[in-house]
Structure formats: structure tokens, C-alpha cells
Design a protein around this motif. Sequence first.
Motif, PDB file in Angstrom:
ATOM      1  N   PRO A 151       3.579 -12.848 -11.625  1.00 29.07           N
ATOM      2  CA  PRO A 151       2.691 -11.674 -11.581  1.00 29.07           C
ATOM      3  C   PRO A 151       1.418 -11.966 -10.804  1.00 29.07           C
ATOM      4  N   ARG A 152       0.880 -10.936 -10.192  1.00 29.54           N
ATOM      5  CA  ARG A 152      -0.367 -11.066  -9.444  1.00 29.54           C
ATOM      6  C   ARG A 152      -1.536 -10.770 -10.352  1.00 29.54           C
ATOM      7  N   HIS A 153      -2.604 -11.504 -10.112  1.00 32.31           N
ATOM      8  CA  HIS A 153      -3.839 -11.275 -10.850  1.00 32.31           C
ATOM      9  C   HIS A 153      -4.923 -10.938  -9.848  1.00 32.31           C
ATOM     10  N   PHE A 154      -5.618  -9.870 -10.112  1.00 37.78           N
ATOM     11  CA  PHE A 154      -6.660  -9.394  -9.215  1.00 37.78           C
ATOM     12  C   PHE A 154      -8.026  -9.683  -9.841  1.00 37.78           C
ATOM     13  N   LYS A 155      -8.441 -10.926  -9.734  1.00 30.98           N
ATOM     14  CA  LYS A 155      -9.713 -11.335 -10.324  1.00 30.98           C
ATOM     15  C   LYS A 155     -10.880 -11.158  -9.367  1.00 30.98           C
ATOM     16  N   ARG A 156     -10.596 -11.130  -8.087  1.00 29.68           N
ATOM     17  CA  ARG A 156     -11.661 -11.043  -7.078  1.00 29.68           C
ATOM     18  C   ARG A 156     -11.351  -9.904  -6.116  1.00 29.68           C
ATOM     19  N   PRO A 157     -12.375  -9.360  -5.466  1.00 30.75           N
ATOM     20  CA  PRO A 157     -12.116  -8.339  -4.442  1.00 30.75           C
ATOM     21  C   PRO A 157     -11.156  -8.844  -3.356  1.00 30.75           C
ATOM     22  N   ALA A 158     -11.252 -10.121  -3.029  1.00 30.22           N
ATOM     23  CA  ALA A 158     -10.372 -10.680  -1.996  1.00 30.22           C
ATOM     24  C   ALA A 158      -8.902 -10.582  -2.400  1.00 30.22           C
ATOM     25  N   ASP A 159      -8.612 -10.719  -3.693  1.00 35.58           N
ATOM     26  CA  ASP A 159      -7.231 -10.583  -4.169  1.00 35.58           C
ATOM     27  C   ASP A 159      -6.720  -9.163  -3.936  1.00 35.58           C
ATOM     28  N   LEU A 160      -7.581  -8.193  -4.211  1.00 37.54           N
ATOM     29  CA  LEU A 160      -7.216  -6.796  -3.983  1.00 37.54           C
ATOM     30  C   LEU A 160      -7.037  -6.511  -2.499  1.00 37.54           C
ATOM     31  N   LEU A 161      -7.882  -7.104  -1.667  1.00 37.53           N
ATOM     32  CA  LEU A 161      -7.755  -6.892  -0.218  1.00 37.53           C
ATOM     33  C   LEU A 161      -6.468  -7.503   0.321  1.00 37.53           C
ATOM     34  N   ASP A 162      -6.087  -8.664  -0.194  1.00 40.40           N
ATOM     35  CA  ASP A 162      -4.811  -9.258   0.219  1.00 40.40           C
ATOM     36  C   ASP A 162      -3.655  -8.322  -0.111  1.00 40.40           C
ATOM     37  N   ALA A 163      -3.691  -7.761  -1.307  1.00 44.15           N
ATOM     38  CA  ALA A 163      -2.640  -6.827  -1.716  1.00 44.15           C
ATOM     39  C   ALA A 163      -2.681  -5.559  -0.869  1.00 44.15           C
ATOM     40  N   ALA A 164      -3.885  -5.084  -0.558  1.00 45.48           N
ATOM     41  CA  ALA A 164      -4.017  -3.881   0.277  1.00 45.48           C
ATOM     42  C   ALA A 164      -3.417  -4.119   1.660  1.00 45.48           C
ATOM     43  N   ARG A 165      -3.692  -5.278   2.230  1.00 48.99           N
ATOM     44  CA  ARG A 165      -3.114  -5.595   3.552  1.00 48.99           C
ATOM     45  C   ARG A 165      -1.595  -5.653   3.489  1.00 48.99           C
ATOM     46  N   GLU A 166      -1.078  -6.238   2.419  1.00 47.62           N
ATOM     47  CA  GLU A 166       0.371  -6.319   2.252  1.00 47.62           C
ATOM     48  C   GLU A 166       0.980  -4.917   2.144  1.00 47.62           C
ATOM     49  N   MET A 167       0.333  -4.042   1.400  1.00 43.88           N
ATOM     50  CA  MET A 167       0.830  -2.672   1.268  1.00 43.88           C
ATOM     51  C   MET A 167       0.766  -1.945   2.608  1.00 43.88           C
ATOM     52  N   ALA A 168      -0.302  -2.127   3.340  1.00 43.89           N
ATOM     53  CA  ALA A 168      -0.423  -1.492   4.657  1.00 43.89           C
ATOM     54  C   ALA A 168       0.664  -2.006   5.601  1.00 43.89           C
ATOM     55  N   ASP A 169       0.899  -3.307   5.564  1.00 42.84           N
ATOM     56  CA  ASP A 169       1.908  -3.917   6.444  1.00 42.84           C
ATOM     57  C   ASP A 169       3.326  -3.473   6.116  1.00 42.84           C
ATOM     58  N   THR A 170       3.549  -3.066   4.879  1.00 46.90           N
ATOM     59  CA  THR A 170       4.895  -2.641   4.474  1.00 46.90           C
ATOM     60  C   THR A 170       5.027  -1.118   4.400  1.00 46.90           C
ATOM     61  N   GLY A 171       4.086  -0.419   5.032  1.00 45.24           N
ATOM     62  CA  GLY A 171       4.202   1.025   5.161  1.00 45.24           C
ATOM     63  C   GLY A 171       3.800   1.822   3.935  1.00 45.24           C
ATOM     64  N   ARG A 172       2.886   1.301   3.146  1.00 49.50           N
ATOM     65  CA  ARG A 172       2.413   2.013   1.956  1.00 49.50           C
ATOM     66  C   ARG A 172       0.903   2.247   2.063  1.00 49.50           C
ATOM     67  N   PRO A 173       0.493   3.116   2.968  1.00 50.24           N
ATOM     68  CA  PRO A 173      -0.936   3.304   3.225  1.00 50.24           C
ATOM     69  C   PRO A 173      -1.716   3.884   2.043  1.00 50.24           C
ATOM     70  N   THR A 174      -1.081   4.708   1.238  1.00 46.24           N
ATOM     71  CA  THR A 174      -1.794   5.290   0.099  1.00 46.24           C
ATOM     72  C   THR A 174      -2.131   4.218  -0.931  1.00 46.24           C
TER      73      THR A 174
END
Length: 61
Positions: free
Chosen positions: A3-26
Amino acid sequence: MSPRHFKRPADLLDAAREMADTGRPTLARLLAEEAADRTNDPTEAKRILSTFTGPSLRREK
């Protein structure tokens, strides 16, 4: 997969980039908004949101 843990803003940004890269912009935008909320620097928060464009799906109270 562990499981992923989002303890820092950077963790959320990594996940956001992954979602953007896989076609999930929302989902990318929602993760970026949460990262911006957790960022203490208003300039950095604004930069984060400008990177992940699109309308917010948040409902204002």
C-alpha cells in the motif's frame, strides 16, 4: 504490491504524475490539489496546481 502512504506532499505529487502518465487526469488533479493543500508555501502550492491543469471537482462549503 504494497500500500502507498501519502505522508508528504511529494508522495502525493508522485502519485499525481503517475495518474497523469496513465491517462487519469482527473485523479491526477485531485492528488495535486491535496498536495497543494499540504504545502506550507503558497507560491509552491500555486506552482503545483499550475502543473496539473483542469477544473477542480471540489465542492466549496
